[in-house]
Design a protein around this motif. Structure first.
Motif, mmCIF file in Angstrom:
data_model
loop_
_atom_site.group_PDB
_atom_site.id
_atom_site.type_symbol
_atom_site.label_atom_id
_atom_site.label_comp_id
_atom_site.label_asym_id
_atom_site.label_seq_id
_atom_site.Cartn_x
_atom_site.Cartn_y
_atom_site.Cartn_z
ATOM 1 N N TRP A 44 0.817 -1.220 0.000
ATOM 2 C CA TRP A 44 0.000 0.000 0.000
ATOM 3 C C TRP A 44 0.844 1.261 0.000
ATOM 4 N N SER A 45 1.980 1.235 0.697
ATOM 5 C CA SER A 45 2.868 2.402 0.688
ATOM 6 C C SER A 45 3.331 2.691 -0.733
ATOM 7 N N LYS A 46 3.770 1.646 -1.436
ATOM 8 C CA LYS A 46 4.320 1.822 -2.778
ATOM 9 C C LYS A 46 3.254 2.241 -3.779
ATOM 10 N N VAL A 47 2.100 1.609 -3.693
ATOM 11 C CA VAL A 47 1.042 1.946 -4.640
ATOM 12 C C VAL A 47 0.616 3.394 -4.477
ATOM 13 N N LEU A 48 0.423 3.813 -3.248
ATOM 14 C CA LEU A 48 0.029 5.200 -3.005
ATOM 15 C C LEU A 48 1.102 6.161 -3.489
ATOM 16 N N HIS A 49 2.358 5.831 -3.256
ATOM 17 C CA HIS A 49 3.453 6.699 -3.710
ATOM 18 C C HIS A 49 3.485 6.796 -5.239
#
Length: 547
Positions: free
Chosen positions: A156-161
């Motif tokens: 989720w961190s990577k996708v949002l970024h």
């Protein structure tokens, strides 16, 4: 005879093995490096950006399998009944409505934000903190089984970024996919996000999936995190599968490309270190440490032993993520071999820069000198470090050169070296770095034990485990535990082959596949009691630097 193929997608290459599922004989192997990755494309180490093109995975896998099967006999090729995959994780990519990674579309072919963000990509630190802040306010603790803190390395961190970073990617993105879910489903002709079979291992450890709250975090939670998140990200899945489960069979296209039958079954994918632990013959009470550029430290336990216990500060505990029927625990260090490689590059870097100025040397000789220096530096440092005494007052280091993953993830912490004086030399610092990496491992073992888990011995797998007696002996001394070294050179690929054997019906369980296909152990390092007290003193000093 029944043959199975295990494929391991590491940080640099795809490694495949062909195994006789009945005898455990390794019949053929092959390795292919990712061509674009090896050219250094799409990465920027200054901002911790590490991206890989999906075409690298496809090219390396196909070439490796074709090469491997060319060395096998016709009867061995005809006997293949299953394939399974192990990949780094979280290695995640945005996809279009058809489930195709955006980088495979012409307009995004050179855009790093449309590619897979490799596990060690730490560009999403801010987004991870936003997720953690929201979890602390939420009625459901979505971090409960993820060590209590969400990481910038995860989904989720990577996708949002990626969505925030690039508007053109955001406009085209429909969903996302983990590498271990994309490729095995693709080989079965499944690309639609709603039709894929998703990995229990990756979902549980990296995407906050858990049966307790019905799957992934709620749409309400994600909408609160980012208003447009829920509009496109909640199509993937709520159900997950263990890796002894078949997805389907090879399509005609992939059967033709690989030189196999359309009857070959493809298993649900999983994270490489978890699969490697299976290949290294993990069992309750034994921790498998897959030691390479980084480490993953895997433990399994009976459900009755775990009960309602939750181990804080690790990378998760998930039912069936390693061995179906057992609770799987993951912890790890984001830099182990990378710590040694950094020091090697630090020493060689000036030499590489200055050598071209020596115009009295011809170019081939310059290249040869640099190559030999690079190849010989770690062995020389190791030999010299082994001669040094284990001293409570020698140079001390910490290992957080790429942040800390476990215990208690914190990507902001930095590595350090203390106790230097005018007599300190490169071998002394290297010895301190080796000790630091094993102190980091001890912190993980201690966290497991403090929370009721049994760790009676360690199995070392991976390149460093098999190549460096110095590191492994230091590990045994620091942990105070015997460290066995698996014979299997490719434990992750072998573990994948074991899952393929179960998914294709050759074996009834992973335990049966391990018993039949396991390669055993080449060596055992026992702790030297005379060093135990010294390492305890140094370990306590190491812990003082943890914030």
């Amino acid at each position: 005879m029944k043959g199975v193929i295990g494929a391991d997608f590491g940080s640099d290459s795809c490694r495949v093995v062909l195994v006789d599922a009945h005898s455990g004989e390794i019949q053929a192997t092959a390795t292919r490096f990712y061509p674009r990755w090896m050219e250094g494309k799409y990465c920027n180490s200054e901002v911790n950006q590490y991206r890989q093109h999906p075409a690298d995975y496809l090219d390396a896998f196909e070439e490796a399998v074709v090469e491997m099967l060319q060395t096998a006999t016709p009867s061995q090729r005809a006997a293949v009944v299953g394939i399974a995959f192990a990949t780094t994780s979280s290695t995640v990519c945005l996809t279009n409505v058809d489930g195709t990674p955006l980088a495979l579309l012409p307009e995004f072919g050179e855009n790093p934000n449309a590619m897979f963000a490799l596990w060690k990509d730490h560009t999403a630190v801010q987004e991870a903190e936003e997720i953690n802040d929201l979890v602390r306010q939420w009625s459901i603790d979505y971090n409960k089984y993820s060590g209590g803190r969400y990481s910038s390395e995860w989904v989720w961190s990577k996708v949002l970024h990626l969505l925030r970073k690039d508007e053109s990617v955001h406009k085209r993105a429909f969903s996302w996919v983990e590498h271990c879910d994309w490729l095995p489903n693709l080989l079965c002709g499944i690309s639609n996000p709603n039709e894929r079979r998703y990995s229990r291992c990756a979902g549980g450890h990296k995407a906050m999936w858990h049966e307790e709250w019905g799957g992934l975090p709620s749409e309400e939670f994600m909408r609160k995190l980012a208003p447009d998140f829920s509009e496109f990200l909640f199509r993937p899945y709520q159900e997950t599968y263990t890796s002894d489960t078949p997805i389907g069979k090879l399509t005609e296209e992939w059967a033709l490309r690989l030189g196999l039958s359309t009857d070959v079954k493809v298993a649900v994918g999983a994270v490489d270190c978890h699969v490697g632990a299976v290949g290294a013959q993990i069992r309750p009470g034994v921790m498998v440490s897959v030691v390479g550029t980084s480490t993953c430290d895997i433990l399994v336990a009976e459900k009755d032993q775990v009960g309602a216990s939750v181990v804080p500060g690790i990378c998760g505990q998930v039912d069936g993520s390693v061995v179906p029927g057992l609770i799987g625990f993951e912890a790890g260090q984001p830099a182990f071999g990378d710590l040694y490689a950094w020091f090697k590059d630090l020493l060689i870097g000036p030499f590489e820069q200055l050598l071209p100025q020596a115009d009295w040397l011809d170019q081939p000789l310059r290249e040869r000198l640099v190559k030999e220096m690079s190849e010989q530096m770690i062995p020389w440092l190791t030999a010299e470090a082994e001669k040094l005494p284990v001293d409570a007052h020698s140079v001390l280091a910490t290992d957080w050169i790429n942040g800390r993953r476990s215990p208690d993830a914190d990507e902001s912490v930095k590595a350090s070296v203390t106790g230097l004086h005018l007599g300190s030399n490169a071998p002394a610092i290297f010895k301190a770095l080796v000790e630091a990496s094993t102190y980091g491992l001890k912190a993980i073992v201690d966290r497991y034990v403090e929370n009721g888990m049994s760790v009676n011995e360690v199995i070392g797998a991976g390149g460093i485990a098999q190549k460096s007696a110095f590191v492994m002996q230091t590990m045994a001394d620091v942990l105070g535990l015997p460290v066995k070294i698996t014979k299997a050179k490719e434990s992750c690929a072998l573990g994948a082959a074991m899952f393929a054997a179960v998914a294709s019906g050759v074996h009834a369980s992973i335990e049966e596949a391990q018993e039949t296909m396991g390669q055993g152990f080449s060596e055992t390092y026992y702790p030297r009691k005379e060093y135990a007290a010294i390492h305890q003193i140094r370990y306590r000093e190491y812990l003082k630097y943890k914030k």
